[in-house]
Each structure stands twice: as structure tokens, then as C-alpha cells.
Design an enzyme around this catalytic site. Structure first.
Site, PDB file in Angstrom:
ATOM      1  N   ASP A 148     -17.160   7.434  -1.426  1.00 32.00           N
ATOM      2  CA  ASP A 148     -15.915   7.459  -0.641  1.00 32.00           C
ATOM      3  C   ASP A 148     -15.783   8.871  -0.168  1.00 32.00           C
ATOM      4  OD1 ASP A 148     -13.593   6.559   0.080  1.00 32.00           O
ATOM      5  OD2 ASP A 148     -12.545   6.659  -1.746  1.00 32.00           O
ATOM      6  N   ARG A 173       0.718  -1.265  -0.166  1.00 27.41           N
ATOM      7  CA  ARG A 173      -0.101   0.029   0.147  1.00 27.41           C
ATOM      8  C   ARG A 173       0.937   1.090   0.061  1.00 27.41           C
ATOM      9  NH1 ARG A 173      -5.193   1.625   3.627  1.00 27.41           N
ATOM     10  NH2 ARG A 173      -5.914  -0.050   1.977  1.00 27.41           N
TER      11      ARG A 173
HETATM   12  N1  NVA Z   1      -9.865   6.920  -1.473  1.00 26.32           N
HETATM   13  C1  NVA Z   1      -9.479   6.544   0.039  1.00 26.32           C
HETATM   14  C2  NVA Z   1      -9.897   5.165   0.043  1.00 26.32           C
HETATM   15  C3  NVA Z   1      -9.405   4.626   1.665  1.00 26.32           C
HETATM   16  C4  NVA Z   1      -9.784   3.061   1.563  1.00 26.32           C
HETATM   17  C5  NVA Z   1      -7.990   6.872   0.243  1.00 26.32           C
HETATM   18  O1  NVA Z   1      -7.193   6.561  -0.690  1.00 26.32           O
HETATM   19  O2  NVA Z   1      -7.668   7.271   1.306  1.00 26.32           O
HETATM   20  N1   CP Z   2     -11.124   0.136   2.591  1.00 28.37           N
HETATM   21  C1   CP Z   2      -9.920  -0.233   3.093  1.00 28.37           C
HETATM   22  O1   CP Z   2      -9.063  -0.266   2.070  1.00 28.37           O
HETATM   23  O2   CP Z   2      -9.512   0.088   4.255  1.00 28.37           O
HETATM   24  P1   CP Z   2      -8.386   0.295   5.303  1.00 28.37           P
HETATM   25  O3   CP Z   2      -7.911   1.568   4.767  1.00 28.37           O
HETATM   26  O4   CP Z   2      -8.554   0.225   6.594  1.00 28.37           O
HETATM   27  O5   CP Z   2      -7.469  -0.827   4.875  1.00 28.37           O
END
Ligand code: NVA
Ligand code: CP
Length: 303
Positions: free
Chosen positions: A220, A102
Site C-alpha cells: 500500500d 469514511r
Molecule cells: N492506506 C491508504 C488506503 C487507501 C485506500 C489510505 O488510508 O490512504
Molecule cells: N481502496 C479504496 O478504498 O479505494 P478508494 O480510496 O478509491 O475508495
């Protein structure tokens, strides 16, 4: 499957294959049928951004598959002190059987995959969130019976979620409508995929038109991780862009509401709408576990 970097790399049948295996693994889990398909395997999980669902579902999922997961914070790795992605890929590949990452730039995930000799899975970048959208498609299919022809409406920022929903929805035969305020469009990469599906896709700044007769509405946060400096400006641009009773009333009476979470209740979604749809929103969160186990099996089993 070699890697899972973005849904645009997959065909519709490949996405459905993941969902089929996810359904099977969910069935087995619920009945305590052992499915230790990754016995003795290790997944390295690099996190450069916060996470609750992704971290816990991948870690628990690897354990349930008979394997093991390592949480690697970008800050603690030498990556945080300047060791390159390329060098990190080369060394981690010697120890682990798969890498989940991530991070911010999609190009870092692509670079990691290029220099890794083990599968790489994208656990969210600024550009895409493929694992989340696989769980979303799984949840919609579970509750609606099929995806083909169903109307998917996504309201809010043209961000990693909107882009991935656009691609995942279109590839699986859904009618996709993305509604964003002017100035927050889907990415050019996502729009290039949309161009492959004329007649199946709409991008509009009219959220009410997008919600009409929808089978499922997604939203979102207005400010994603890494965009904190723009929070004020975004709050202004997205004012009124809320999934609330008025918007939901335009959709089909049995419309599903989905949110990847975490949610900012009272911003992108009204509290009463969120509360009324809690069961399906948390089923969506649970399905992260099952769908990622399917991805892990397809990427790592027998290698
Ligand atoms: N669009 C959000 C999704 C989090 C799971 C982000 O990137 O922070
Ligand atoms: N939806 C999602 O990816 O949640 P986290 O940021 O908690 O991993």
C-alpha cells in the site's frame, strides 16, 4: 451483523459467512439473476476523505440490491460546521436504513455506531479498512481455493491496510507476515489480536524474509490520506521498500500481488510487477462491490 466497524469484532466463521454470500451475489450478478434484497432501503454514505472505489462500489451495490445510496460529503453536512457525530447519528437514523462512513478517527465511527439506531459500516479510518480486506480475502480465496494455511505477506507501512490484513488473515487461518521499516509498526490494537495467534504471525523489518514462499504479497502507499505533511520523511523511511521483481522472486512462483489502490507506481510497487498482476489487482477492486453487497445484506436485510 449489527455493524461493521473493524474485523477484530468478527470471528473467523463470521468473516467466511460474508465471503460465502459475496461469492453468491457475484455469481448472481454475473448471470443477471435479480437479487433485490434491500428494496426500498437507503444507505447514507458520509465521506470525510476522497474515494473512488468505496464510493462507487457502495452506491452501485445499493442500486443492484434494489435500494438507494446518498453521497454525503462531510464538508456539506452540518458535521463540517460543528454538529456533533452524536447528533448526526441520531438524525440520520431517522431517515436512512444504514450509514457508511469514511473518516479519520476510528473513535468517530464507534461514536456514530453508539448513537445510531441503524447499522454503521466503516468505509476506512486511519486505523482500519475492513471492507477492503474482506474484498482481499475474497479474491485470495477465489484464486487459491482456500485461505487456511496460505502465507500472506504485507510489505510497507503498518497502516490501516496492514492492520486489517493482519486481523483478517489471522482470523481466517492464514499465516501472516507483516514487514515494515523500523518506526512504522502495526497498531497496538492489531498487535493485541496477533498475540491471540502465536505461531501464525510474524512482524519483521526484513521484507525479503517475509516474502519467502508467500502465496500473496500485499502493499500500500507510503503516505496515507491525512499524512500528507509527513510525505517527505516517509519517502526517506520507505526508500527501497518496493514490491519489485527481486522481492517477488522469493515468493511462490504463482504468488498473487494485491494492492488496495490507488497505487503510487514506482514507489511501493514497481511498474513491471504491477502490470504483470493487473488482472488480479482489478479483480480485487471489483470484489469490493460484491463483498460490500454481502455486508449490506447481512446488516440491513429484514430490519
Ligand atoms: N492506506 C491508504 C488506503 C487507501 C485506500 C489510505 O488510508 O490512504
Ligand atoms: N481502496 C479504496 O478504498 O479505494 P478508494 O480510496 O478509491 O475508495
Amino acid at each position: 451483523m449489527e455493524h461493521l466497524l473493524k474485523l477484530a469484532d468478527l470471528t473467523g466463521p463470521q468473516i467466511l459467512q460474508i465471503l460465502d454470500l459475496a461469492d453468491q451475489l457475484k455469481y448472481e450478478k454475473k448471470r443477471n439473476i435479480p437479487h433485490e434484497r434491500l428494496k426500498g432501503k437507503t444507505l447514507g454514505m458520509i465521506f470525510e476523505k476522497s474515494s473512488t472505489r468505496t464510493r462507487v462500489s457502495f452506491e452501485a451495490g445499493m442500486f443492484q440490491l434494489g435500494g438507494h445510496a446518498l453521497f454525503l460529503s462531510g464538508r456539506d453536512l452540518q458535521l463540517g460546521r460543528g454538529e456533533s457525530i452524536k447528533a448526526t447519528a441520531r438524525v440520520l437514523s431517522r431517515y436512512v436504513d444504514g450509514i457508511m462512513i469514511r473518516t479519520y478517527a476510528q473513535s468517530d465511527v464507534e461514536e456514530l455506531a453508539r448513537f445510531s439506531s441503524v447499522p454503521v459500516i466503516n468505509g476506512l479510518t486511519d486505523a482500519w479498512h475492513p471492507c477492503q480486506v474482506l474484498a482481499d480475502l475474497m479474491t485470495v480465496r477465489e484464486q487459491k481455493g482456500s485461505l487456511e494455511g496460505k502465507k500472506l505477506c504485507c510489505v510497507g507501512d503498518g497502516n490501516n491496510m496492514a492492520n486489517s490484513l493482519l486481523v483478517g488473515g489471522l482470523r481466517t487461518g492464514m499465516e501472516v507476515r507483516i514487514a515494515t521499516p523500523k518506526g512504522y509498526p502495526p497498531s497496538p490494537q492489531a498487535m493485541a489480536v496477533a498475540a491471540e495467534y502465536p505461531g501464525q504471525f510474524t512482524w519483521t523489518d526484513d521484507r525479503f524474509a517475509a516474502a519467502k514462499d508467500a502465496d500473496v504479497i500485499f502493499t500500500d502507499v507510503w503516505t496515507s490520506m491525512g499524512q500528507e505533511a509527513q510525505a517527505q520523511q516517509r519517502a526517506q523511511a520507505f526508500a527501497g521498500w518496493q514490491v519489485n521483481r527481486e522481492l517477488v522472486s522469493l515468493a511462490k512462483p504463482d504468488v498473487m500481488i494485491q494492492h488496495c489502490l490507488p497505487a503510487h507506481i514506482g514507489e511501493e510497487i514497481a511498474e513491471d510487477v504491477f502490470e504483470a498482476h493487473v488482472p488480479e489487482i482489478y479483480e480485487e477492486a471489483e470484489n469490493r462491490l460484491h463483498v460490500q453487497k454481502a455486508v449490506l445484506v447481512l446488516c440491513m436485510e429484514g430490519k
